[in-house]
Design an enzyme around this catalytic site. Structure first.
Site, PDB file in Angstrom:
ATOM      1  N   ASP A 251      -3.013  -1.365  -7.094  1.00 54.28           N
ATOM      2  CA  ASP A 251      -3.582  -1.840  -5.833  1.00 54.28           C
ATOM      3  C   ASP A 251      -5.020  -2.343  -6.028  1.00 54.28           C
ATOM      4  OD1 ASP A 251      -4.553  -2.192  -3.298  1.00 54.28           O
ATOM      5  OD2 ASP A 251      -3.964  -0.221  -2.540  1.00 54.28           O
TER       6      ASP A 251
ATOM      7  N   ARG B 122       0.857  -1.194   0.000  1.00 58.37           N
ATOM      8  CA  ARG B 122       0.000   0.000   0.000  1.00 58.37           C
ATOM      9  C   ARG B 122       0.887   1.236   0.000  1.00 58.37           C
ATOM     10  NH1 ARG B 122      -4.761  -2.606   1.828  1.00 58.37           N
ATOM     11  NH2 ARG B 122      -6.033  -1.367   0.453  1.00 58.37           N
TER      12      ARG B 122
ATOM     13  N   SER C 299      -7.586  -2.171  -3.046  1.00 55.64           N
ATOM     14  CA  SER C 299      -8.271  -0.878  -2.910  1.00 55.64           C
ATOM     15  C   SER C 299      -9.304  -0.683  -4.003  1.00 55.64           C
ATOM     16  CB  SER C 299      -7.267   0.274  -2.980  1.00 55.64           C
ATOM     17  OG  SER C 299      -6.469   0.278  -1.838  1.00 55.64           O
TER      18      SER C 299
ATOM     19  N   GLN D 211      -0.036   2.430  -5.984  1.00 55.97           N
ATOM     20  CA  GLN D 211      -1.493   2.685  -5.942  1.00 55.97           C
ATOM     21  C   GLN D 211      -2.221   2.259  -7.222  1.00 55.97           C
ATOM     22  OE1 GLN D 211      -1.941   6.769  -4.791  1.00 55.97           O
ATOM     23  NE2 GLN D 211      -2.679   6.220  -2.773  1.00 55.97           N
TER      24      GLN D 211
ATOM     25  N   TYR E  69      -2.212  -0.992   8.522  1.00 52.68           N
ATOM     26  CA  TYR E  69      -3.250  -1.967   8.869  1.00 52.68           C
ATOM     27  C   TYR E  69      -3.441  -1.990  10.380  1.00 52.68           C
ATOM     28  CZ  TYR E  69      -3.004  -4.026   4.201  1.00 52.68           C
ATOM     29  OH  TYR E  69      -3.060  -4.240   2.855  1.00 52.68           O
TER      30      TYR E  69
HETATM   31  P1  NAD Z   1      -8.698  -3.422   5.928  1.00 50.24           P
HETATM   32  O1  NAD Z   1      -9.626  -3.977   4.889  1.00 50.24           O
HETATM   33  O2  NAD Z   1      -7.508  -4.194   6.333  1.00 50.24           O
HETATM   34  O3  NAD Z   1      -9.551  -3.151   7.271  1.00 50.24           O
HETATM   35  C1  NAD Z   1     -10.714  -2.332   7.219  1.00 50.24           C
HETATM   36  C2  NAD Z   1     -10.737  -1.437   8.419  1.00 50.24           C
HETATM   37  O4  NAD Z   1     -11.088  -2.192   9.583  1.00 50.24           O
HETATM   38  C3  NAD Z   1      -9.413  -0.750   8.767  1.00 50.24           C
HETATM   39  O5  NAD Z   1      -9.598   0.650   8.717  1.00 50.24           O
HETATM   40  C4  NAD Z   1      -9.108  -1.250  10.170  1.00 50.24           C
HETATM   41  O6  NAD Z   1      -8.486  -0.264  10.982  1.00 50.24           O
HETATM   42  C5  NAD Z   1     -10.482  -1.567  10.692  1.00 50.24           C
HETATM   43  N1  NAD Z   1     -10.570  -2.448  11.850  1.00 50.24           N
HETATM   44  C6  NAD Z   1      -9.800  -3.516  12.206  1.00 50.24           C
HETATM   45  N2  NAD Z   1     -10.241  -4.065  13.368  1.00 50.24           N
HETATM   46  C7  NAD Z   1     -11.330  -3.329  13.735  1.00 50.24           C
HETATM   47  C8  NAD Z   1     -12.234  -3.409  14.821  1.00 50.24           C
HETATM   48  N3  NAD Z   1     -12.127  -4.310  15.779  1.00 50.24           N
HETATM   49  N4  NAD Z   1     -13.231  -2.483  14.870  1.00 50.24           N
HETATM   50  C9  NAD Z   1     -13.375  -1.531  13.925  1.00 50.24           C
HETATM   51  N5  NAD Z   1     -12.556  -1.405  12.882  1.00 50.24           N
HETATM   52  C10 NAD Z   1     -11.549  -2.298  12.781  1.00 50.24           C
HETATM   53  O7  NAD Z   1      -8.285  -1.942   5.538  1.00 50.24           O
HETATM   54  P2  NAD Z   1      -7.903  -1.366   4.109  1.00 50.24           P
HETATM   55  O8  NAD Z   1      -9.077  -0.709   3.526  1.00 50.24           O
HETATM   56  O9  NAD Z   1      -7.239  -2.430   3.332  1.00 50.24           O
HETATM   57  O10 NAD Z   1      -6.851  -0.254   4.518  1.00 50.24           O
HETATM   58  C11 NAD Z   1      -5.741  -0.589   5.372  1.00 50.24           C
HETATM   59  C12 NAD Z   1      -4.823   0.590   5.516  1.00 50.24           C
HETATM   60  O11 NAD Z   1      -4.105   0.802   4.312  1.00 50.24           O
HETATM   61  C13 NAD Z   1      -5.487   1.913   5.831  1.00 50.24           C
HETATM   62  O12 NAD Z   1      -4.661   2.604   6.726  1.00 50.24           O
HETATM   63  C14 NAD Z   1      -5.525   2.612   4.521  1.00 50.24           C
HETATM   64  O13 NAD Z   1      -5.593   4.019   4.648  1.00 50.24           O
HETATM   65  C15 NAD Z   1      -4.201   2.166   3.964  1.00 50.24           C
HETATM   66  N6  NAD Z   1      -4.130   2.250   2.503  1.00 50.24           N
HETATM   67  C16 NAD Z   1      -3.083   2.933   1.953  1.00 50.24           C
HETATM   68  C17 NAD Z   1      -2.967   3.015   0.581  1.00 50.24           C
HETATM   69  C18 NAD Z   1      -1.823   3.748  -0.036  1.00 50.24           C
HETATM   70  O14 NAD Z   1      -1.161   4.509   0.616  1.00 50.24           O
HETATM   71  N7  NAD Z   1      -1.546   3.511  -1.281  1.00 50.24           N
HETATM   72  C19 NAD Z   1      -3.898   2.378  -0.220  1.00 50.24           C
HETATM   73  C20 NAD Z   1      -4.947   1.689   0.373  1.00 50.24           C
HETATM   74  C21 NAD Z   1      -5.047   1.615   1.753  1.00 50.24           C
END
Ligand code: NAD
Length: 375
Positions: free
Chosen positions: A128, A120, A131, A125, A226
């Site tokens: 990805d 990520r 996403s 991006q 994460y």
């Molecule tokens: P994910 O699918 O792994 O998880 C979804 C969400 O569930 C997360 O926000 C996590 O904090 C939350 N979560 C976990 N346990 C929980 C609980 N008990 N109660 C409530 N919420 C809970 O997440 P994702 O969409 O794959 O994103 C993961 C991270 O990666 C984020 O920080 C996102 O901003 C980041 N990201 C960065 C990029 C980039 O920079 N290129 C791209 C995509 C995502």
């Protein structure tokens, strides 16, 4: 260089090639083939096939002759048997659960890239796929839930009376959660959200939703952003804090995931019982264990009048757009590592993207976590 795009299995409506990406591959003088008997909705793709710019092959011929095989969902072990050593397979591979499959890739010296393991980072991006698909899944979750809800979402002031806005609660504010908030807001709902990562509070507010504060003590996240797993005590506190919000919500959408682990169980049967009959829950984590007690993959379970949706393929509800962005992710990945001179895929193992998403190469495991788990 031959790239083969096999038919997806199990009623999957998405596909990993579009007319637009096909044209880009063809410009690079790459031969493309798709499996026979696929009913494409993409008119440009149909035209390219009709004018023989793209070949149609049987599954066996395609897998046999491909240098690269691209698809969405993982291939079967029988499929892998038909692929040549030195070929490359690119798809979602679920590499931490599909040990047998990736062992087969390794033993047969087939290279494999897992789209789940694209890091990520800003540079990655455009590749990805987690996403690109999660974003559309978040959208679909709200649309499906609002269709099943026997209420309208926006506030309406009419001569026949005032309709108050429906309440939507989003649990987990990653990519899917953010899009779910934005979609529910666009439809006029009153939206609340919670995540264990306090950094998302500002993002929730900037979308016009309310962030629910629950004091869980210290919560951690990995360097990729994460969430780390909560302790049992923290989960109890979270459930306690969410109980009232769930009971007052018309729609609850859960997206909580912990990387490499089963999803946390955060909505108990007791919390479901406290919700109003007619309310709807979408468990977006159903495929990785589920956030909601009682949810079932591919089913709508009704408990005390509350519908719990366990749709494990929400991006598949909008296949034109989810195929469009997935196909772009695939093209961007191949393009990034394309060696124009030799017309081949360049395995740069020092590259931070490739060294992460490459699961097997030349009879070895490459991704460090996969390597560690399969020692
Ligand atoms: P994910 O699918 O792994 O998880 C979804 C969400 O569930 C997360 O926000 C996590 O904090 C939350 N979560 C976990 N346990 C929980 C609980 N008990 N109660 C409530 N919420 C809970 O997440 P994702 O969409 O794959 O994103 C993961 C991270 O990666 C984020 O920080 C996102 O901003 C980041 N990201 C960065 C990029 C980039 O920079 N290129 C791209 C995509 C995502």
């Amino acid at each position: 260089m031959n790239i083969f795009f096999p038919k997806e299995q199990d009623n999957e409506a998405r596909f990993s090639l579009t007319g637009e990406t096909a044209q880009k591959f063809l410009k690079k003088n790459i031969n493309l083939s798709v499996e026979e008997n696929i009913d494409f909705q993409d008119t440009l793709l149909r035209e390219l096939i009709k004018e023989n710019s793209i070949n149609i092959l049987s599954r066996e011929e395609g897998l046999n002759s491909a240098n690269i095989v691209c698809n969405l969902n993982k291939l079967s072990l029988e499929d892998v048997d038909k692929i040549n050593p030195d070929a490359l397979v690119i798809s979602f591979l679920d590499p931490f659960n599909e040990k047998k499959l990736i062992e087969e890739f390794k033993n047969k010296s087939i290279s494999s890239i897992s789209m789940e393991l694209i890091p990520r980072t800003t540079r990655a991006q455009k590749m990805d796929a987690l996403s690109s698909q999660a974003n559309l899944a978040g959208y679909s979750a709200v649309i499906i839930a609002s269709n099943l809800l026997e209420k309208a979402l926006p506030m309406m002031m009419t001569a026949a009376g005032t309709i108050s806005p429906s309440k939507v609660f989003i649990v987990g504010v990653g990519v899917a959660g953010l899009q779910a908030i934005a979609t529910a807001k666009r439809l006029g709902a009153r939206v609340e959200a919670f995540d264990t990562r306090p950094v998302v509070e500002d993002q929730v507010k900037s979308l016009g939703a309310r962030f629910i504060k629950i004091d869980l003590g210290e919560t951690e996240e990995t360097n990729q952003g994460y969430a780390k797993a909560l302790t049992e005590e923290q989960i109890k506190k979270q459930q306690e804090g969410m109980k009232k919000v769930c009971a007052n919500s018309d729609i609850v959408i859960t997206t909580a995931q912990v990387f490499g682990k089963p999803a946390p169980k955060i909505i108990t049967s007791e919390m479901v019982d406290a919700m109003q009959p007619g309310s709807v829950i979408v468990d977006m984590a159903v495929a990785s264990g589920g956030n909601v007690e009682g949810s079932k993959i591919g089913e709508i379970v009704e408990v005390g009048g509350v519908k719990i949706i366990g749709n494990a393929n929400l991006p598949g509800e909008v296949p034109t757009h989810s195929s469009q962005v997935y196909a772009n992710n695939i093209f961007n990945l191949i393009d990034e590592f394309w060696d124009e001179e030799n017309s081949s895929f360049k395995y740069d193992l020092n590259d931070e993207i490739l060294s992460n998403c490459l699961v097997t190469y030349k009879g070895d495991y490459i991704n460090p976590s996969v390597k560690e788990r399969n020692k």
